[in-house]
Write a protein that holds these residues in place. Structure first.
Motif, PDB file in Angstrom:
ATOM      1  N   HIS A   1      -7.565   4.373  -3.645  1.00  0.00           N
ATOM      2  CA  HIS A   1      -7.576   3.421  -2.535  1.00  0.00           C
ATOM      3  C   HIS A   1      -8.884   3.508  -1.746  1.00  0.00           C
ATOM      4  CE1 HIS A   1      -5.643   0.868   0.560  1.00  0.00           C
ATOM      5  NE2 HIS A   1      -6.413   1.551   1.390  1.00  0.00           N
TER       6      HIS A   1
ATOM      7  N   SER B   1     -12.126   2.325  -4.648  1.00  0.00           N
ATOM      8  CA  SER B   1     -11.527   1.452  -5.655  1.00  0.00           C
ATOM      9  C   SER B   1     -12.552   0.992  -6.691  1.00  0.00           C
ATOM     10  CB  SER B   1     -10.908   0.221  -4.981  1.00  0.00           C
ATOM     11  OG  SER B   1     -10.520  -0.731  -5.955  1.00  0.00           O
TER      12      SER B   1
ATOM     13  N   THR C   1      -1.167   4.321   1.985  1.00  0.00           N
ATOM     14  CA  THR C   1      -0.982   4.890   0.649  1.00  0.00           C
ATOM     15  C   THR C   1      -0.601   6.360   0.723  1.00  0.00           C
ATOM     16  OG1 THR C   1      -2.587   3.322  -0.266  1.00  0.00           O
ATOM     17  CG2 THR C   1      -2.058   5.240  -1.598  1.00  0.00           C
TER      18      THR C   1
ATOM     19  N   ASP D   1       0.825  -1.207   0.000  1.00  0.00           N
ATOM     20  CA  ASP D   1       0.000   0.000   0.000  1.00  0.00           C
ATOM     21  C   ASP D   1       0.865   1.265   0.000  1.00  0.00           C
ATOM     22  OD1 ASP D   1      -2.297  -1.448  -0.095  1.00  0.00           O
ATOM     23  OD2 ASP D   1      -2.911  -1.098   1.979  1.00  0.00           O
TER      24      ASP D   1
END
Length: 207
Positions: free
Chosen positions: A94, A97, A110, A62
């Motif tokens: 993220h 999605s 992320t 991630d």
């Protein structure tokens, strides 16, 4: 240049949309992470339900999404938008999605990858804040929220990067919204803490 910029934006979103927590659970543990623990696809729930090894792998993947999104212009040539914008698009990927019917995780790892790819020194500041609060509280939610809030304050006080400050404000607002239920539980004193094994491992790493 405009076409290239659009391609990069789409790529950043698709990269962010790759949900490693879901796929690791499916292929290696034959479990749907959405049916376990909090039901969140992100790193924290993977740590809690699938174990430290799976959690570390998902965390690295991630983080890598954010790094790769920010560095797309380095890999394929400059574009008309800041790498930070690409990073923000990956974070939104993220959270929403396309591969998960526009659901996703809370994008803490992320976002950390975006900061790492853009300014590694600032990343270290935020990471230090996260570890400090995590060590004090054993609550990843509290640590994540604190790192965003104090990291954003740091950009205004010590850095002269206005776009970074703006992105951090947006990321903090997204994080607060994503953690709204966690915040309620923190004030009620019912928020989940890290598993004992992970707390022990963390204590060893911080000494």
């Amino acid at each position: 240049m405009i076409f290239k910029t659009i391609i990069f934006i789409v790529l950043a979103y698709l990269i962010g949309s790759l949900m490693s927590g879901y796929w690791i659970g499916r292929f290696f543990y034959h479990k749907d992470i959405r049916d376990l623990g909090s039901g969140n696809i992100g790193t924290t729930n993977v740590f809690r339900t699938l174990g430290i090894k799976a959690g570390i792998v998902v965390m690295i993947l991630d983080i890598a999404k954010g790094v790769v999104a920010v560095l797309l212009p380095v890999f394929f040539g400059s574009i008309a938008v800041s790498p930070l914008i690409l990073g923000l698009i990956a974070v939104l990927g993220h959270c929403f999605s396309v591969f998960m019917h526009f659901h996703g995780g809370k994008a803490v790892a992320t976002t950390a990858g975006v900061m790492l790819g853009y300014n590694w020194r600032f990343f270290l500041v935020c990471f230090a804040i996260l570890l400090f609060v995590l060590f004090l509280t054993s609550m990843m939610s509290a640590a994540s929220i604190s790192s965003f809030i104090f990291g954003t304050a740091y950009t205004f006080i010590f850095l002269q990067d206005h776009l970074l400050s703006i992105i951090c404000v947006i990321a903090t607002l997204v994080t607060l919204y994503a953690h709204r239920e966690n915040i309620k539980r923190i004030f009620k004193g019912t928020e989940s803490m890290l598993p004992l094994g992970l707390r022990y491992w963390l204590s060893k790493k911080t000494h």
